[in-house]
Design an enzyme around this catalytic site. Sequence first.
Site, short mmCIF file in Angstrom:
data_model
loop_
_atom_site.label_atom_id
_atom_site.label_comp_id
_atom_site.label_asym_id
_atom_site.label_seq_id
_atom_site.Cartn_x
_atom_site.Cartn_y
_atom_site.Cartn_z
N ALA A 176 25.74 88.72 -91.51
CA ALA A 176 26.12 89.91 -90.74
C ALA A 176 25.99 91.12 -91.66
CB ALA A 176 27.55 89.75 -90.26
N GLY B 235 26.39 84.79 -91.17
CA GLY B 235 25.95 84.84 -89.77
C GLY B 235 24.54 84.31 -89.58
N GLU C 42 24.96 80.68 -89.32
CA GLU C 42 25.63 80.44 -88.03
C GLU C 42 24.63 80.52 -86.88
OE1 GLU C 42 29.99 81.83 -88.12
OE2 GLU C 42 28.94 83.31 -89.32
N GLU D 119 31.17 83.89 -96.64
CA GLU D 119 32.12 84.87 -96.10
C GLU D 119 33.37 85.04 -96.96
OE1 GLU D 119 30.32 82.85 -94.20
OE2 GLU D 119 29.83 83.79 -92.29
N1 CO8 Z 1 24.23 93.03 -94.89
C1 CO8 Z 1 23.68 94.23 -95.15
N2 CO8 Z 1 22.70 94.41 -96.05
C2 CO8 Z 1 22.26 93.35 -96.71
C3 CO8 Z 1 22.78 92.08 -96.52
C4 CO8 Z 1 23.80 91.94 -95.53
N3 CO8 Z 1 24.36 90.73 -95.23
N4 CO8 Z 1 22.15 91.21 -97.34
C5 CO8 Z 1 21.27 91.93 -98.05
N5 CO8 Z 1 21.34 93.23 -97.68
C6 CO8 Z 1 20.55 94.34 -98.20
C7 CO8 Z 1 20.97 94.71 -99.62
O1 CO8 Z 1 22.12 95.54 -99.60
C8 CO8 Z 1 19.74 95.40 -100.13
O2 CO8 Z 1 19.71 96.71 -99.61
P1 CO8 Z 1 19.25 97.94 -100.59
O3 CO8 Z 1 17.82 97.63 -100.95
O4 CO8 Z 1 19.40 99.13 -99.70
O5 CO8 Z 1 20.17 97.92 -101.76
C9 CO8 Z 1 18.60 94.64 -99.45
O6 CO8 Z 1 19.18 93.96 -98.34
C10 CO8 Z 1 17.97 93.59 -100.35
O7 CO8 Z 1 19.00 92.75 -100.84
P2 CO8 Z 1 19.22 92.47 -102.41
O8 CO8 Z 1 18.69 93.58 -103.23
O9 CO8 Z 1 20.66 92.11 -102.60
O10 CO8 Z 1 18.29 91.18 -102.58
P3 CO8 Z 1 18.44 90.03 -103.66
O11 CO8 Z 1 17.21 89.20 -103.56
O12 CO8 Z 1 18.82 90.59 -104.98
O13 CO8 Z 1 19.71 89.17 -103.17
C11 CO8 Z 1 21.01 87.98 -101.54
C12 CO8 Z 1 19.62 88.46 -101.97
C13 CO8 Z 1 21.54 86.97 -102.54
C14 CO8 Z 1 20.85 87.33 -100.17
C15 CO8 Z 1 21.98 89.18 -101.49
O14 CO8 Z 1 21.36 90.23 -100.74
C16 CO8 Z 1 23.28 88.88 -100.82
O15 CO8 Z 1 24.15 88.25 -101.43
N6 CO8 Z 1 23.46 89.33 -99.55
C17 CO8 Z 1 24.68 89.13 -98.81
C18 CO8 Z 1 24.81 87.72 -98.33
C19 CO8 Z 1 26.13 87.51 -97.62
O16 CO8 Z 1 27.19 87.60 -98.19
N7 CO8 Z 1 26.06 87.21 -96.32
C20 CO8 Z 1 27.20 86.96 -95.51
C21 CO8 Z 1 27.67 88.20 -94.86
S1 CO8 Z 1 29.20 87.97 -94.00
C22 CO8 Z 1 28.78 87.28 -92.55
O17 CO8 Z 1 27.63 86.97 -92.29
C23 CO8 Z 1 29.88 87.08 -91.57
C24 CO8 Z 1 29.39 86.57 -90.22
C25 CO8 Z 1 30.50 86.55 -89.23
C26 CO8 Z 1 30.90 87.95 -88.84
C27 CO8 Z 1 32.05 87.90 -87.91
C28 CO8 Z 1 32.43 89.29 -87.38
C29 CO8 Z 1 33.52 89.94 -88.09
#
Ligand code: CO8
Length: 256
Positions: free
Chosen positions: A63, A108, A111, A131
Amino acid sequence: MGFIEIQKKGNYALVTIKRPEALNALNEEVIKEIGITVDTLESDSQIRAFILTGEGKAFVAGADIAKMKTYNEPEGRNFSELGQIVFRKLELSRLVSLAAINGFSLGGGLELALACDIRFASTNAKLGLPEVSLGLLPGFGGSQRLPRLIGVGRASELIFTGDMIHAEEAFRLGIVNRVTSVEDLLPESEKIMQTILSRGPNAIRAAKMAIRQGMETSLDRGMEWEKQLFGGRFIDAETKEGLSAFLEKRKPNFGG
Ligand code: CO8
């Protein structure tokens, strides 16, 4: 639609989530577009299945964290509900769905894949429910679907640690059906779709209903469902054709 591309390929579609600058993260718009996509494909009588994948190095990295940072309590609940409703629609759809996990499938994003019927992953894929590292818990059905798929103990470990796992480990745990090379992910996904699409379409729909409804009820009620669906096959010309073709030593013509 801005975030989703639908490519029709005869009687199935290749659906690609395209928000690569944010690793295909799910904001409200993307989730709504997934719902519209399911509706669009369902209303197309030619389409019987779809493969879902992501553009770039992610399937879906979760998400949208930047968006969630702005949420208050009702907004958080509403967002969870939106994802739950859309993923449930996808899960219960008459269409066979296959998640072709081409990279990060986190939060997500996992999911979403869990709501699909079948999951294939390429060797470079990384999966997880991170999460809790954000002070959240899975909110699009993951806390419910993952334990049903792989058992409470294994799901609890993944959810409580928030650790990412490689495709091979996801295969070992039973989260994905198959691991392929990066190049083979879509060809292998398409190949299995061709096999599924060559079988009786109404039979597959009935089998999906039996599986989906049966998983959510007792064994006895599930078998009652199975019996009703099985009986129903004998008023369908498709079944007559399938049985006759076998006895006549020819390929069935299901009109697909
Ligand atoms: N949301 C928003 N932006 C994201 C997300 C995300 N989940 N994941 C990556 N991005 C963005 C980064 O911020 C980055 O943006 P920018 O270039 O502007 O800085 C761009 O995508 C590229 O990402 P990275 O530079 O971080 O790429 P890496 O290769 O270094 O890392 C990763 C890749 C490991 C996947 C890393 O991006 C990461 O850890 N992302 C987050 C993963 C995460 O925690 N996902 C779970 C989110 S919580 C969730 O999904 C809850 C679902 C249920 C919701 C229920 C409602 C409340």
